[in-house]
Motif scaffolding. Structure first.
Motif, short mmCIF file in Angstrom:
data_model
loop_
_atom_site.label_atom_id
_atom_site.label_comp_id
_atom_site.label_asym_id
_atom_site.label_seq_id
_atom_site.Cartn_x
_atom_site.Cartn_y
_atom_site.Cartn_z
N SER A 122 0.84 -1.19 0.10
CA SER A 122 0.18 -0.09 -0.11
C SER A 122 0.92 1.29 0.09
O SER A 122 1.80 1.45 0.68
CB SER A 122 -0.83 0.05 1.01
OG SER A 122 -1.54 1.27 1.23
N ALA A 123 0.37 2.30 -0.62
CA ALA A 123 0.89 3.63 -0.74
C ALA A 123 0.47 4.47 0.48
O ALA A 123 0.68 5.65 0.44
CB ALA A 123 0.80 4.21 -2.04
N VAL A 124 -0.52 4.03 1.11
CA VAL A 124 -1.16 4.79 2.33
C VAL A 124 -0.07 4.88 3.44
O VAL A 124 0.42 4.14 4.01
CB VAL A 124 -2.29 4.10 2.81
CG1 VAL A 124 -2.83 4.92 4.25
CG2 VAL A 124 -3.25 3.95 1.78
N PRO A 125 0.26 6.26 3.85
CA PRO A 125 1.37 6.39 4.71
C PRO A 125 1.12 5.84 5.94
O PRO A 125 2.22 5.13 6.35
CB PRO A 125 1.26 8.07 5.29
CG PRO A 125 0.61 8.71 3.70
CD PRO A 125 -0.54 7.46 3.30
N PRO A 155 -15.30 -8.36 -7.92
CA PRO A 155 -14.59 -8.33 -6.60
C PRO A 155 -14.84 -7.30 -5.50
O PRO A 155 -15.04 -6.00 -5.81
CB PRO A 155 -13.21 -7.70 -7.31
CG PRO A 155 -13.48 -6.92 -8.49
CD PRO A 155 -14.84 -7.53 -8.86
N ILE A 156 -14.93 -7.66 -4.19
CA ILE A 156 -15.54 -6.90 -2.98
C ILE A 156 -14.28 -6.73 -2.23
O ILE A 156 -13.63 -8.19 -1.60
CB ILE A 156 -16.69 -7.51 -2.57
CG1 ILE A 156 -17.69 -7.67 -3.51
CG2 ILE A 156 -16.89 -6.73 -1.19
CD1 ILE A 156 -19.08 -8.46 -2.98
N ALA A 157 -13.58 -5.72 -1.94
CA ALA A 157 -12.55 -5.43 -0.90
C ALA A 157 -13.10 -5.52 0.43
O ALA A 157 -13.88 -4.71 0.86
CB ALA A 157 -11.91 -4.37 -1.23
N ARG A 158 -12.76 -6.48 1.30
CA ARG A 158 -13.02 -6.39 2.87
C ARG A 158 -12.02 -5.89 3.34
O ARG A 158 -10.85 -6.38 3.40
CB ARG A 158 -13.43 -7.89 3.15
CG ARG A 158 -13.53 -8.21 4.86
CD ARG A 158 -13.98 -9.52 5.08
NE ARG A 158 -14.16 -9.83 6.48
CZ ARG A 158 -13.01 -10.14 7.19
NH1 ARG A 158 -11.96 -10.58 6.93
NH2 ARG A 158 -13.39 -10.37 8.69
N GLN A 210 -10.19 3.46 -0.53
CA GLN A 210 -9.96 4.31 -1.64
C GLN A 210 -9.04 3.67 -2.61
O GLN A 210 -9.20 3.69 -3.77
CB GLN A 210 -9.56 5.92 -1.20
CG GLN A 210 -10.51 6.49 -0.38
CD GLN A 210 -10.23 8.03 0.23
OE1 GLN A 210 -8.97 8.06 0.36
NE2 GLN A 210 -11.04 8.74 0.57
N GLU A 211 -7.89 3.32 -1.84
CA GLU A 211 -6.76 2.72 -2.75
C GLU A 211 -7.37 1.51 -3.48
O GLU A 211 -7.11 1.33 -4.42
CB GLU A 211 -5.70 2.31 -1.73
CG GLU A 211 -4.39 1.65 -2.42
CD GLU A 211 -3.33 1.78 -1.62
OE1 GLU A 211 -2.26 2.49 -1.91
OE2 GLU A 211 -3.52 0.85 -0.50
N ALA A 212 -8.15 0.72 -2.64
CA ALA A 212 -8.72 -0.46 -3.25
C ALA A 212 -9.53 -0.45 -4.70
O ALA A 212 -9.54 -0.97 -5.45
CB ALA A 212 -9.66 -1.44 -2.06
N ALA A 213 -10.53 0.92 -4.23
CA ALA A 213 -11.12 1.15 -5.38
C ALA A 213 -10.57 1.68 -6.57
O ALA A 213 -10.89 1.43 -7.76
CB ALA A 213 -12.12 2.40 -5.12
N ARG A 214 -9.40 2.40 -6.35
CA ARG A 214 -8.60 2.70 -7.45
C ARG A 214 -7.79 1.50 -8.06
O ARG A 214 -7.81 1.42 -9.53
CB ARG A 214 -7.49 3.76 -7.06
CG ARG A 214 -8.03 5.15 -6.58
CD ARG A 214 -6.98 6.19 -6.64
NE ARG A 214 -5.93 5.81 -5.41
CZ ARG A 214 -6.20 6.15 -4.27
NH1 ARG A 214 -7.15 7.03 -3.81
NH2 ARG A 214 -5.33 5.85 -3.27
N MET A 215 -7.65 0.60 -7.58
CA MET A 215 -7.07 -0.48 -8.12
C MET A 215 -7.94 -1.55 -8.75
O MET A 215 -7.57 -2.05 -9.84
CB MET A 215 -6.41 -1.44 -7.06
CG MET A 215 -5.75 -2.80 -7.30
SD MET A 215 -5.17 -3.91 -5.94
CE MET A 215 -3.35 -3.21 -6.05
#
Length: 421
Positions: A122-125, A155-158, A210-215
């Protein structure tokens, strides 16, 4: 124009003949399967399931991603829970084949599980600061998501929120404290929890979502949106540093559920929440964990009550042995859920988590019969979406309808079940 027409014909042929992207994954020489021997013409190949990827042709993902029509609407989800280990291993190919051949059209995939570890770097700080990138499960997650897209799997991100021991250990100021020692408070199995009153805890989960949605995840599902479910005497030793005077657990959960929904709004993905099954049936209080049915269904796109029969107390719904009554327990629990939602216009869709596991030595063992009985209970109420939960992501094919029989006549006209049916 002839060139354009020829290109279009080739593209259509590729889309019709290609089923997956397994061959796009980078090959690790240490783990790659041995090459398959050539076979005589007309001979049938018998191949271990984890080597099936070499048999499938690649697909141009820039075209697959545009095939949004392959993805089901949220009101027609028939999903399997896929833990991060299964998603990152050859076991994924078995699950994809199962979806290809049955009614399954979606996977719920751990992006952050209850260890705090992540599916991919992840790029999340905050993730970088606490070392969450050191325990990722699938560095090639994007290629695997591309495979799901090629197979029409939604695909659903949990994302687990409050049960995050990694975050608790590395960000002590965000964590629940022990009244007696001043150190980290821990539950019965020695797991540290983060403070659900703390805004930063929820913002971290929102950033991961948010990162998962972008992916490329098409939906974000939050779990452990609550306080610890520990005995009262143990909770008496827990100190929540971010707790404001007069603030209740329910208020904290309600406020932060709204925060998650708001943070995901620009991404256009459904925002969904896993909650205790009893939340739908208990009409007073918040179960001691901050969860009240109306607080979720008035905000979420989808609410997923975990109506596992094995988790209901003796005498629930009038049954001395709830685990032995899969149809009746699920039917009763979801009836309560529908009644609670009915007065609320525009309330969230209900998509239950159903039990696809046997709890320890508790009988009966959950065979395809017990699992189908739960599905039948949901469908008898007009609920067309559900998720099967097995913590090991092991599923019995006999529990699922074949692909060609995935929609029964009595449910063909049902597109959605919300509170005000």
């Amino acid at each position: 124009m002839a060139v354009v027409r020829q290109a279009g014909v080739l593209l259509l042929a590729a889309l019709l003949t290609s089923r997956g992207l397994f061959a796009q994954d980078p090959v690790d020489s240490a783990t790659a399967p041995a090459p398959l021997p050539s076979l005589p013409a007309g001979a049938a190949a018998t191949v271990p399931v984890d080597q099936l990827k070499v048999l499938l042709r690649p697909t141009e993902i820039r075209y697959v991603q545009q095939e949004s029509v392959l993805l089901p609407p949220t009101a027609n989800i028939k999903a399997l829970y896929v833990n991060a280990w299964a998603f990152g291993s050859p076991k994924l190919w078995q699950l994809v084949r199962l979806a290809d051949e049955t009614e399954i059209n979606a996977f719920v995939i751990d992006v952050k599980d209850d260890t705090g570890c992540l599916l991919y770097p992840s790029a999340v700080p905050t993730a970088e600061q606490i070392g969450a990138n050191k325990c990722v499960r699938a560095k090639d997650a994007k290629a695997r998501l591309d495979t799901l897209a090629a197979h029409g799997i939604y695909p659903i991100a949990r994302i687990v929120v409050a049960k995050d021991p990694l975050l608790a250990e590395r960000k002590a100021s965000w964590s629940v404290k022990d009244r007696d020692t001043g150190g980290l408070w821990r539950d019965r199995i020695n797991i540290a929890w983060v403070d659900a009153y703390n805004d930063s805890v929820w913002i971290y989960s929102a950033q991961l979502a948010q990162e998962a949605a972008r992916m490329g995840f098409q939906e974000v599902q939050f779990d452990y949106v609550r306080f610890p479910d520990e005995p009262r005497e143990r909770m008496a030793t827990a100190i929540f540093p971010a707790h404001r005077a007069g603030q209740t657990q329910r208020e904290a959960v309600r406020e932060h559920v709204a925060l998650l929904k708001d943070r995901l709004k620009p991404y256009g993905v459904p925002v969904t929440f896993d909650i205790f099954g009893l939340t739908a049936s208990v009409t007073t209080g918040d179960l001691g964990i901050g969860q009240v049915w109306e607080d979720f269904v008035s905000v979420a796109d989808v609410v997923l009550p975990m109506v596992y029969p094995s988790h209901y107390y003796r005498g629930a719904f009038g049954y001395a042995w709830p685990n032995g009554q899969p149809y009746h327990v699920v039917h009763s629990a979801l009836t309560d859920a529908l009644k609670r939602s009915e007065p609320l216009p525009g309330s969230a869709e209900i998509r239950p988590f159903l039990q696809a596991f046997t709890l320890g030595r508790r009988l009966p063992r959950y065979t395809p019969f017990e699992i189908r009985e739960q599905i039948r209970a949901a469908e008898d109420l007009g609920i067309t979406s559900w998720v099967l939960w097995n913590p090991r992501s092991v599923y019995q094919r006999g529990s699922l309808r074949p692909k060609h029989d995935s929609t029964s006549p009595e449910t063909q006209t049902v597109s959605s079940v919300r509170g005000g049916r």
